[in-house]
Motif scaffolding. Sequence first.
Motif, PDB file in Angstrom:
ATOM      1  N   PHE A   1     -61.753  52.129  58.232  1.00  0.00           N
ATOM      2  CA  PHE A   1     -60.945  52.980  58.349  1.00  0.00           C
ATOM      3  C   PHE A   1     -60.892  53.940  58.888  1.00  0.00           C
ATOM      4  N   GLU A   2     -61.869  54.644  57.689  1.00  0.00           N
ATOM      5  CA  GLU A   2     -61.623  56.410  57.377  1.00  0.00           C
ATOM      6  C   GLU A   2     -62.145  57.395  58.221  1.00  0.00           C
ATOM      7  N   GLU A   3     -63.087  56.646  59.180  1.00  0.00           N
ATOM      8  CA  GLU A   3     -63.965  56.717  60.475  1.00  0.00           C
ATOM      9  C   GLU A   3     -62.879  56.714  61.750  1.00  0.00           C
ATOM     10  N   GLY A   4     -62.111  56.298  61.744  1.00  0.00           N
ATOM     11  CA  GLY A   4     -60.982  56.198  62.892  1.00  0.00           C
ATOM     12  C   GLY A   4     -61.413  54.718  63.467  1.00  0.00           C
ATOM     13  N   LYS A   5     -62.490  54.326  63.439  1.00  0.00           N
ATOM     14  CA  LYS A   5     -63.152  52.583  64.209  1.00  0.00           C
ATOM     15  C   LYS A   5     -62.056  51.321  64.075  1.00  0.00           C
ATOM     16  N   ASN A   6     -61.666  50.678  64.647  1.00  0.00           N
ATOM     17  CA  ASN A   6     -61.600  48.986  64.253  1.00  0.00           C
ATOM     18  C   ASN A   6     -62.258  48.960  63.906  1.00  0.00           C
ATOM     19  N   PRO A   7     -62.636  47.743  62.656  1.00  0.00           N
ATOM     20  CA  PRO A   7     -63.855  46.857  62.297  1.00  0.00           C
ATOM     21  C   PRO A   7     -63.677  45.841  62.559  1.00  0.00           C
ATOM     22  N   ILE A   8     -65.034  45.164  62.863  1.00  0.00           N
ATOM     23  CA  ILE A   8     -64.812  43.252  63.353  1.00  0.00           C
ATOM     24  C   ILE A   8     -65.208  42.608  62.556  1.00  0.00           C
ATOM     25  N   PHE A   9     -64.731  41.612  61.995  1.00  0.00           N
ATOM     26  CA  PHE A   9     -65.658  40.794  61.072  1.00  0.00           C
ATOM     27  C   PHE A   9     -65.874  39.744  62.180  1.00  0.00           C
ATOM     28  N   VAL A  10     -67.096  38.949  61.925  1.00  0.00           N
ATOM     29  CA  VAL A  10     -66.711  37.137  61.562  1.00  0.00           C
ATOM     30  C   VAL A  10     -67.523  36.558  59.926  1.00  0.00           C
ATOM     31  N   MET A  11     -66.232  35.227  60.410  1.00  0.00           N
ATOM     32  CA  MET A  11     -66.055  34.544  58.730  1.00  0.00           C
ATOM     33  C   MET A  11     -66.985  33.570  58.872  1.00  0.00           C
ATOM     34  N   LEU A  12     -67.752  32.764  58.415  1.00  0.00           N
ATOM     35  CA  LEU A  12     -68.208  31.563  59.181  1.00  0.00           C
ATOM     36  C   LEU A  12     -67.563  30.510  57.371  1.00  0.00           C
ATOM     37  N   ASP A  98     -55.254  38.229  70.991  1.00  0.00           N
ATOM     38  CA  ASP A  98     -55.086  39.867  70.975  1.00  0.00           C
ATOM     39  C   ASP A  98     -56.740  40.353  70.189  1.00  0.00           C
ATOM     40  N   TYR A  99     -57.304  41.055  71.310  1.00  0.00           N
ATOM     41  CA  TYR A  99     -58.462  41.398  70.711  1.00  0.00           C
ATOM     42  C   TYR A  99     -58.561  43.212  70.532  1.00  0.00           C
ATOM     43  N   THR A 100     -57.145  43.605  69.931  1.00  0.00           N
ATOM     44  CA  THR A 100     -57.018  45.239  69.741  1.00  0.00           C
ATOM     45  C   THR A 100     -56.817  45.151  68.381  1.00  0.00           C
ATOM     46  N   GLY A 101     -57.327  46.215  67.994  1.00  0.00           N
ATOM     47  CA  GLY A 101     -56.730  47.278  66.167  1.00  0.00           C
ATOM     48  C   GLY A 101     -57.880  46.123  65.062  1.00  0.00           C
ATOM     49  N   PRO A 102     -58.229  46.409  64.029  1.00  0.00           N
ATOM     50  CA  PRO A 102     -59.041  45.000  63.510  1.00  0.00           C
ATOM     51  C   PRO A 102     -59.094  43.669  63.572  1.00  0.00           C
ATOM     52  N   MET A 103     -60.252  43.601  63.559  1.00  0.00           N
ATOM     53  CA  MET A 103     -59.832  41.449  63.339  1.00  0.00           C
ATOM     54  C   MET A 103     -60.825  40.885  62.934  1.00  0.00           C
ATOM     55  N   CYS A 104     -60.767  39.817  62.503  1.00  0.00           N
ATOM     56  CA  CYS A 104     -61.835  38.816  62.168  1.00  0.00           C
ATOM     57  C   CYS A 104     -61.421  37.891  62.527  1.00  0.00           C
ATOM     58  N   ILE A 105     -62.754  37.099  63.159  1.00  0.00           N
ATOM     59  CA  ILE A 105     -63.241  36.269  63.599  1.00  0.00           C
ATOM     60  C   ILE A 105     -63.603  35.157  62.596  1.00  0.00           C
ATOM     61  N   ILE A 106     -62.266  34.109  63.082  1.00  0.00           N
ATOM     62  CA  ILE A 106     -62.983  32.776  61.593  1.00  0.00           C
ATOM     63  C   ILE A 106     -63.771  31.343  62.392  1.00  0.00           C
ATOM     64  N   MET A 107     -65.049  31.109  62.094  1.00  0.00           N
ATOM     65  CA  MET A 107     -66.002  29.963  62.433  1.00  0.00           C
ATOM     66  C   MET A 107     -65.598  28.904  62.100  1.00  0.00           C
ATOM     67  N   GLY A 108     -65.389  27.828  62.502  1.00  0.00           N
ATOM     68  CA  GLY A 108     -65.874  26.461  61.732  1.00  0.00           C
ATOM     69  C   GLY A 108     -67.376  25.506  61.442  1.00  0.00           C
ATOM     70  N   ALA A 109     -67.105  25.158  60.569  1.00  0.00           N
ATOM     71  CA  ALA A 109     -68.491  23.982  60.674  1.00  0.00           C
ATOM     72  C   ALA A 109     -67.827  23.451  61.878  1.00  0.00           C
ATOM     73  N   GLU A 110     -69.644  22.315  62.673  1.00  0.00           N
ATOM     74  CA  GLU A 110     -69.030  21.772  63.969  1.00  0.00           C
ATOM     75  C   GLU A 110     -68.174  20.212  63.540  1.00  0.00           C
ATOM     76  N   ASP A 111     -68.199  19.476  62.461  1.00  0.00           N
ATOM     77  CA  ASP A 111     -67.735  18.841  62.187  1.00  0.00           C
ATOM     78  C   ASP A 111     -66.489  18.639  61.356  1.00  0.00           C
ATOM     79  N   LYS A 112     -66.235  19.359  61.139  1.00  0.00           N
ATOM     80  CA  LYS A 112     -65.077  19.835  60.237  1.00  0.00           C
ATOM     81  C   LYS A 112     -63.255  20.747  60.603  1.00  0.00           C
ATOM     82  N   GLY A 113     -64.793  21.827  61.240  1.00  0.00           N
ATOM     83  CA  GLY A 113     -63.741  23.230  61.717  1.00  0.00           C
ATOM     84  C   GLY A 113     -63.023  23.886  60.332  1.00  0.00           C
ATOM     85  N   VAL A 114     -62.732  24.932  61.103  1.00  0.00           N
ATOM     86  CA  VAL A 114     -62.091  25.567  60.098  1.00  0.00           C
ATOM     87  C   VAL A 114     -61.080  24.619  58.369  1.00  0.00           C
ATOM     88  N   SER A 115     -61.154  24.722  57.916  1.00  0.00           N
ATOM     89  CA  SER A 115     -60.427  24.353  56.958  1.00  0.00           C
ATOM     90  C   SER A 115     -58.462  24.554  57.123  1.00  0.00           C
TER      91      SER A 115
END
Length: 205
Positions: A1-12, A98-115
Amino acid sequence: FEEGKNPIFVMLDGITDVRNFGAIARTCECAAVDAVIIPARNSVSVNADAMKTSAGALHTLPVCREHSLKETLQFLKNSGFHIVAATEKGDYDYTKADYTGPMCIIMGAEDKGVSYDNLALCDEWVKIPMLGTIESLNVSVAAGILIRPVIIRKFGAILFEILEKFVYLQVNEWVTMVVRVSNRAKNRPEYHVIRRNTADFHYRS
């Protein structure tokens, strides 16, 4: 945020196959994702197989191991992140997210998916349309599809910045031309401005 960026995280969430992990990390690094988040328990880890599959991406891509993904998601939400979950229970096509702004994409396991506990904290549930008879994709492939709009957004921002600079230069050139024509019409000497750092130097032509 300090650098004026919109961070993007991927959660597994619950992914245990190191080859999938490595492939996702490789895609994330190529898309300039800022970090990958994994749980500290019952999950993949950064090992030799993951390194090999990632083609070296895990040498440069930050990987955060968290004891509680639920608490991490809550912290991200409180920090202004938009949380998007990939799930077959999705409300609509992933392209409508909505892909604007800071975001986190969460992916789940193939058998159970996101809890369910983590899904409950997400702002959007999106799905990838399946046109064939198979109901799901490999998680690394699905992650690549979900990350694609992120790449488009980043390139869009770069193109907008280039266009903005181009328009500024064109307008500046047009204004300079108008001033010169006006000065000549009034038989006034022309003054040009050379900008060096914060100082302006004027000279008479």
